[in-house]
Design an enzyme around this catalytic site. Sequence first.
Site, PDB file in Angstrom:
ATOM      1  N   GLY A   1       0.828  -1.195   0.000  1.00 20.75           N
ATOM      2  CA  GLY A   1       0.000   0.000   0.000  1.00 20.75           C
ATOM      3  C   GLY A   1       0.867   1.251   0.000  1.00 20.75           C
ATOM      4  O   GLY A   1       1.523   1.535  -1.007  1.00 20.75           O
TER       5      GLY A   1
ATOM      6  N   SER B   1       6.524  -4.375  -2.136  1.00 16.04           N
ATOM      7  CA  SER B   1       6.117  -3.032  -2.497  1.00 16.04           C
ATOM      8  C   SER B   1       6.311  -2.118  -1.290  1.00 16.04           C
ATOM      9  O   SER B   1       7.409  -2.043  -0.748  1.00 16.04           O
ATOM     10  CB  SER B   1       4.666  -3.057  -2.994  1.00 16.04           C
ATOM     11  N   TRP B   2       5.263  -1.415  -0.827  1.00 17.12           N
ATOM     12  CA  TRP B   2       5.402  -0.637   0.408  1.00 17.12           C
ATOM     13  C   TRP B   2       5.796  -1.533   1.576  1.00 17.12           C
ATOM     14  O   TRP B   2       6.517  -1.104   2.492  1.00 17.12           O
ATOM     15  CB  TRP B   2       4.104   0.105   0.730  1.00 17.12           C
TER      16      TRP B   2
ATOM     17  N   ASP C   1       8.009  -5.341 -13.902  1.00 16.80           N
ATOM     18  CA  ASP C   1       7.237  -4.612 -12.888  1.00 16.80           C
ATOM     19  C   ASP C   1       7.072  -3.162 -13.338  1.00 16.80           C
ATOM     20  O   ASP C   1       8.040  -2.416 -13.425  1.00 16.80           O
ATOM     21  CB  ASP C   1       7.972  -4.681 -11.544  1.00 16.80           C
TER      22      ASP C   1
ATOM     23  N   HIS D   1       4.342  -6.914 -10.851  1.00 16.92           N
ATOM     24  CA  HIS D   1       4.423  -6.453  -9.470  1.00 16.92           C
ATOM     25  C   HIS D   1       3.664  -7.316  -8.477  1.00 16.92           C
ATOM     26  O   HIS D   1       4.023  -7.381  -7.307  1.00 16.92           O
ATOM     27  CB  HIS D   1       3.878  -5.017  -9.409  1.00 16.92           C
TER      28      HIS D   1
END
Length: 328
Positions: free
Chosen positions: A54, A121-122, A274, A302
Amino acid sequence: MDRTAGQKRTSGAFLYPLIDRFDQRMLDMGDGHQVYVEQSGNPDGVPVVVCHGGPGGGCSPAMRRYFDPEVYRIVLFDQRGCGLSRPHASVEANTTAHLIADMERIRETLKIDRWMCFGGSWGATLALLYAQAHPDRVLHLVLRGVFLAQQSELDWFYGGGVARFFPDLWAQFTDLIPAGEHEDLIAAYHERLFSGNYAVEARFGRAWAGWENALAAVDPAWPMGEAPADYARAFSRLENHYFVHKCFISEGQILRNRGRIEHIGADIVQGRQDMICPPLSAWRLAQGWDRAHLKLVQASGHALSEPRITEALVEATNRLRPVLRAAL
């Protein structure tokens, strides 16, 4: 694991069966936030904490399936404002420093000395920042789709870089905003996502989340779909809040402080195609880090759920079983 020629395999072919939780709780953080925490797998096993993406993505039961339940003690938590944590979609007292402190509170509450950090990711960003803040508490890092929270990465995704590959989807994302505000779409969406009007926030939340979801997977055989309004609103408000504030860290902080964690091993799984977090960030993170192993996964983007990404992550957690057992 065997492969069938000419036949596509879903991520489920590589995952462990879904297991139930043996513990779940809400932790009161003392500043108006309650954070959802759950445990599954082996209560006496190798602890691993999963940092979801996120910001604002929340955890899902499928995340338990990336670990051998006979070996790992799997800790999932919903970061502030999302998932089952409360208050929902709140950005008050919601910064990177708060999330790092929450992870320490969780570790101490569960009486865990050291744990592996797993995030994409985050979630990779948060795992790296947590490790840099508490390097003595991290056994190993397993990272996917690396995001270093640098301005160049935000410019790529929200400033027109990736739009060169997806002009049609970019038009859908930008057409909701007057042309005069296109120079800073993060700020333009911020105004609408925090308008105080739920219908407006939900509409722009779906557009924000839809832009990201549309680019998450390389193969359209695994579409991400449209998010429900409540989820999209919370996800988009939280993500936008963090991006407006540059994720509450200084430019280049993660790479600058990498020396704090170079004694920790890391497995980095990165989709070569990605489009959300291009491989350059993972490459830069791994260069010169002797204990880091970067795996560039062909024909993958991703999403955590892409089969080749899933396969590489499960291979890493399986390979680490004896190493981490010995380290405890």
